[in-house]
Enzyme design. Structure first.
Site, PDB file in Angstrom:
ATOM      1  N   GLY A 164      42.020  45.650  41.690  1.00 39.37           N
ATOM      2  CA  GLY A 164      42.436  44.371  41.139  1.00 39.37           C
ATOM      3  C   GLY A 164      41.290  43.416  40.873  1.00 39.37           C
ATOM      4  O   GLY A 164      40.207  43.826  40.453  1.00 39.37           O
ATOM      5  N   HIS A 165      41.527  42.130  41.150  1.00 44.24           N
ATOM      6  CA  HIS A 165      40.599  41.070  40.772  1.00 44.24           C
ATOM      7  C   HIS A 165      39.323  41.087  41.599  1.00 44.24           C
ATOM      8  O   HIS A 165      38.238  40.824  41.085  1.00 44.24           O
ATOM      9  CB  HIS A 165      41.306  39.719  40.925  1.00 44.24           C
ATOM     10  CG  HIS A 165      40.541  38.553  40.386  1.00 44.24           C
ATOM     11  ND1 HIS A 165      40.167  38.443  39.066  1.00 44.24           N
ATOM     12  CD2 HIS A 165      40.082  37.415  40.998  1.00 44.24           C
ATOM     13  CE1 HIS A 165      39.518  37.305  38.874  1.00 44.24           C
ATOM     14  NE2 HIS A 165      39.447  36.670  40.031  1.00 44.24           N
ATOM     15  N   PHE A 166      39.430  41.357  42.896  1.00 49.28           N
ATOM     16  CA  PHE A 166      38.271  41.362  43.781  1.00 49.28           C
ATOM     17  C   PHE A 166      37.859  42.804  44.060  1.00 49.28           C
ATOM     18  O   PHE A 166      38.044  43.335  45.156  1.00 49.28           O
ATOM     19  CB  PHE A 166      38.567  40.582  45.064  1.00 49.28           C
ATOM     20  CG  PHE A 166      38.614  39.094  44.845  1.00 49.28           C
ATOM     21  CD1 PHE A 166      37.447  38.373  44.643  1.00 49.28           C
ATOM     22  CD2 PHE A 166      39.819  38.416  44.813  1.00 49.28           C
ATOM     23  CE1 PHE A 166      37.479  36.995  44.421  1.00 49.28           C
ATOM     24  CE2 PHE A 166      39.870  37.044  44.598  1.00 49.28           C
ATOM     25  CZ  PHE A 166      38.686  36.334  44.404  1.00 49.28           C
TER      26      PHE A 166
END
Length: 295
Positions: free
Chosen positions: A265-267
């Site tokens: 995902g984002h991180f």
């Protein structure tokens, strides 16, 4: 030990700035710029993985991490202002030419650094750091853009949801096939520093200023075409904030840009730090073969 990470504080324009630093001082510099709602803490595992070959510096932006959290009356909380502080820190450390790693909010800061001094940036690594209008995931951005356009009470209430534990945790876990790989320390740390007195109001001001980042994209894209800066994208394919279209878009102006979409995902560093470190080593080793100019 070059891999030892130092935790330092300095003063830039009267503001306390915290930064992590590792690696030989005479090694090629690599500057790591974090996003919202985290801090240099997001790079805690990447820094020692690269510090044997690079002089790694990762600051906390004003209002984030362990850096100062001045009130709105004492600091404007614009991306221009955050860039001013970052540039001041790099000048203080005598870092004149460097590769930059940009994630989320780190991207508009890095783009401003590039536009101010195109010759200073030798390479870009982007992890969910946009420079194009493609890739903005509507579900996440609609309430924030709505608030920026009309910061009335109803829209502000919707924007403030971004500060809740549920939403902060979701930024770390959404799109991650095995969430047990995401340390809860990461989002707990983000919640703690985000929640310092008055900081939600500061962050709302940055939401209102975000349109300025989109406005500078055409200039940044022209700079890409002119400088042909080497670029590596290591991006979560399941990112719920900046979708993979944002990564692919770089090849429009930088045809040689190297794109890696990771199953996360984002991180992405929470789950794929070893893979990302490997990509960075290969990329910088290939694109930074010539000795870097004296800093």
């Amino acid at each position: 030990m070059s891999g030892a990470v130092h935790h330092r504080n300095t003063t830039v324009d009267g503001l306390d700035v915290f930064y992590r630093e590792a690696g030989p001082p005479d090694a090629p510099p690599l500057v790591l710029l974090h996003g919202f709602p985290t801090s240099s803490h997001m790079f805690r595992n990447l820094i020692p993985a690269l510090a044997d070959d690079y002089h790694v510096v990762a600051p906390d932006h004003i209002g984030f991490g362990y850096s100062a959290v001045p009130s709105l009356g004492d600091f404007p909380y614009t991306f221009d202002a955050l860039t001013d502080v970052t540039m001041g820190l790099l000048n203080q450390l005598d870092i004149r030419r460097y590769a930059v790693y940009m994630q989320d909010y780190g991207a508009p800061i890095a783009l401003r650094l590039l536009l101010r001094r195109p010759e200073s940036i030798s390479a870009i690594v982007t992890q969910s750091g946009n420079a194009y209008r493609e890739g903005f995931v509507e579900k996440f951005w609609k309430p924030l853009f709505g608030y920026a356009k009309d910061p009335g009470p109803e829209n502000e209430a919707a924007a403030r949801l971004a500060f809740t534990e549920q939403e902060v945790r979701a930024q770390y876990e959404t799109g991650v096939p095995d969430v047990s790989l995401v340390s809860p320390d990461a989002w707990h740390h983000a919640m703690e520093v985000l929640g310092r007195p008055g900081n939600h109001d500061n962050q709302l001001q940055l939401f209102r200023d975000y349109q300025t980042n989109l406005d500078l994209y055409p200039r940044a894209q022209e700079c890409f075409r002119q400088t042909r800066v080497p670029l590596l994208a290591v991006w979560g394919a399941n990112d719920p904030i900046f979708g993979p279209e944002g990564a692919r878009a770089f090849q429009r102006d930088l045809p040689d840009a190297e794109i890696h979409l990771l199953d996360t995902g984002h991180f992405a560093l929470e789950t794929h730090v070893d893979e990302i470190a490997g990509h960075i080593r290969e990329f910088l080793g290939r694109t930074q073969r010539q000795p870097m100019p004296a800093r």
